[in-house]
Design a protein around this motif. Structure first.
Motif, mmCIF file in Angstrom:
data_model
loop_
_atom_site.group_PDB
_atom_site.id
_atom_site.type_symbol
_atom_site.label_atom_id
_atom_site.label_comp_id
_atom_site.label_asym_id
_atom_site.label_seq_id
_atom_site.Cartn_x
_atom_site.Cartn_y
_atom_site.Cartn_z
ATOM 1 N N PHE A 63 0.827 -1.201 0.000
ATOM 2 C CA PHE A 63 0.000 0.000 0.000
ATOM 3 C C PHE A 63 0.863 1.253 0.000
ATOM 4 O O PHE A 63 1.957 1.267 0.573
ATOM 5 N N SER A 64 0.329 2.311 -0.608
ATOM 6 C CA SER A 64 0.924 3.638 -0.475
ATOM 7 C C SER A 64 -0.155 4.568 0.053
ATOM 8 O O SER A 64 -1.339 4.382 -0.228
ATOM 9 N N PHE A 65 0.237 5.540 0.828
ATOM 10 C CA PHE A 65 -0.663 6.577 1.304
ATOM 11 C C PHE A 65 0.100 7.891 1.241
ATOM 12 O O PHE A 65 1.344 7.898 1.326
ATOM 13 N N PRO A 66 -0.601 9.020 1.108
ATOM 14 C CA PRO A 66 0.090 10.306 0.925
ATOM 15 C C PRO A 66 1.048 10.668 2.058
ATOM 16 O O PRO A 66 2.138 11.135 1.820
ATOM 17 N N GLU A 67 0.638 10.452 3.290
ATOM 18 C CA GLU A 67 1.500 10.793 4.420
ATOM 19 C C GLU A 67 1.478 9.638 5.406
ATOM 20 O O GLU A 67 0.463 9.362 6.026
ATOM 21 N N THR A 68 2.619 8.981 5.535
ATOM 22 C CA THR A 68 2.699 7.844 6.444
ATOM 23 C C THR A 68 3.678 8.156 7.572
ATOM 24 O O THR A 68 4.822 8.535 7.321
ATOM 25 N N PRO A 69 3.238 8.034 8.811
ATOM 26 C CA PRO A 69 4.167 8.272 9.918
ATOM 27 C C PRO A 69 5.209 7.159 9.991
ATOM 28 O O PRO A 69 4.933 6.010 9.651
ATOM 29 N N ALA A 70 6.402 7.531 10.403
ATOM 30 C CA ALA A 70 7.466 6.541 10.570
ATOM 31 C C ALA A 70 7.108 5.614 11.723
ATOM 32 O O ALA A 70 6.472 6.012 12.700
ATOM 33 N N ARG A 71 7.492 4.348 11.581
ATOM 34 C CA ARG A 71 7.261 3.374 12.644
ATOM 35 C C ARG A 71 8.620 2.846 13.087
ATOM 36 O O ARG A 71 9.437 2.461 12.260
ATOM 37 N N ILE A 72 8.825 2.829 14.353
ATOM 38 C CA ILE A 72 10.087 2.320 14.874
ATOM 39 C C ILE A 72 10.139 0.817 14.632
ATOM 40 O O ILE A 72 9.216 0.087 14.946
ATOM 41 N N SER A 73 11.233 0.351 14.040
ATOM 42 C CA SER A 73 11.393 -1.073 13.787
ATOM 43 C C SER A 73 12.544 -1.642 14.610
ATOM 44 O O SER A 73 12.508 -2.779 15.018
ATOM 45 N N ARG A 74 13.547 -0.858 14.783
ATOM 46 C CA ARG A 74 14.711 -1.308 15.538
ATOM 47 C C ARG A 74 15.019 -0.264 16.591
ATOM 48 O O ARG A 74 14.803 0.918 16.343
ATOM 49 N N PRO A 75 15.507 -0.551 17.727
ATOM 50 C CA PRO A 75 15.823 -1.901 18.200
ATOM 51 C C PRO A 75 14.586 -2.573 18.775
ATOM 52 O O PRO A 75 13.937 -2.020 19.649
ATOM 53 N N GLU A 76 14.267 -3.711 18.289
ATOM 54 C CA GLU A 76 13.249 -4.625 18.811
ATOM 55 C C GLU A 76 12.003 -3.932 19.363
ATOM 56 O O GLU A 76 11.596 -4.149 20.493
ATOM 57 N N ALA A 77 11.377 -3.071 18.537
ATOM 58 C CA ALA A 77 10.140 -2.412 18.942
ATOM 59 C C ALA A 77 9.007 -3.432 19.000
ATOM 60 O O ALA A 77 9.036 -4.456 18.320
ATOM 61 N N CYS A 78 8.003 -3.153 19.807
ATOM 62 C CA CYS A 78 6.845 -4.033 19.921
ATOM 63 C C CYS A 78 6.069 -4.031 18.612
ATOM 64 O O CYS A 78 5.933 -3.005 17.962
ATOM 65 N N GLY A 79 5.582 -5.183 18.203
ATOM 66 C CA GLY A 79 4.791 -5.285 16.981
ATOM 67 C C GLY A 79 5.418 -6.259 16.003
ATOM 68 O O GLY A 79 6.361 -6.972 16.325
#
Length: 133
Positions: A63-79
């Protein structure tokens, strides 16, 4: 009834939201080799939805969306942590990925299975694991 298991028969798909649609589309199709099932532009959401398959099996919704907030992936974020792909030869896979300009982590050994694996990232830094059969 409380102990009844849900009758799952498999994983249907993984949904990925990207920040640069064309770059991610190229990554998943040209670098990883997924095939396009369908590509739809959803005007009301100013969004693309790209359905991808691997060996004829529906696998990824991109998917693409016009404005996507960054999501923490490292270090070992929940999710959700990463996507893992099984390969028959990890050395060959790493060589091909490096030829395509990707950086791979050092090959590690799974302490429980003894199998070799490594990670790289997609254009949005989503961790992608390659796990040797």
């Amino acid at each position: 009834m409380m102990n009844q298991k849900i009758p799952l028969i498999g994983i249907h798909h993984v949904a990925i939201i990207c920040s640069n649609y064309e770059l991610s589309k190229q990554f998943y199709t040209e670098i990883l080799g997924f095939e396009v099932i369908r590509e739809v532009y959803r005007k009301e959401r100013d969004s693309y939805k790209l359905d991808l398959s691997f060996q004829g099996v529906y696998f990824i919704e991109l998917f693409s969306f016009p404005e996507t907030p960054a999501r923490i992936s490292r270090p070992e974020a929940c999710g959700l942590r990463h996507i893992a792909f099984e390969v028959s030869n990890l050395d060959d896979t790493v060589h091909i990925l490096q030829q395509k300009g990707l950086i791979c982590e050092d090959i590690r050994i799974d302490e429980f299975t003894g199998k070799r694996f490594t990670f790289t990232s997609d254009p949005d830094l989503l961790p992608i694991e390659f796990y040797e059969r």
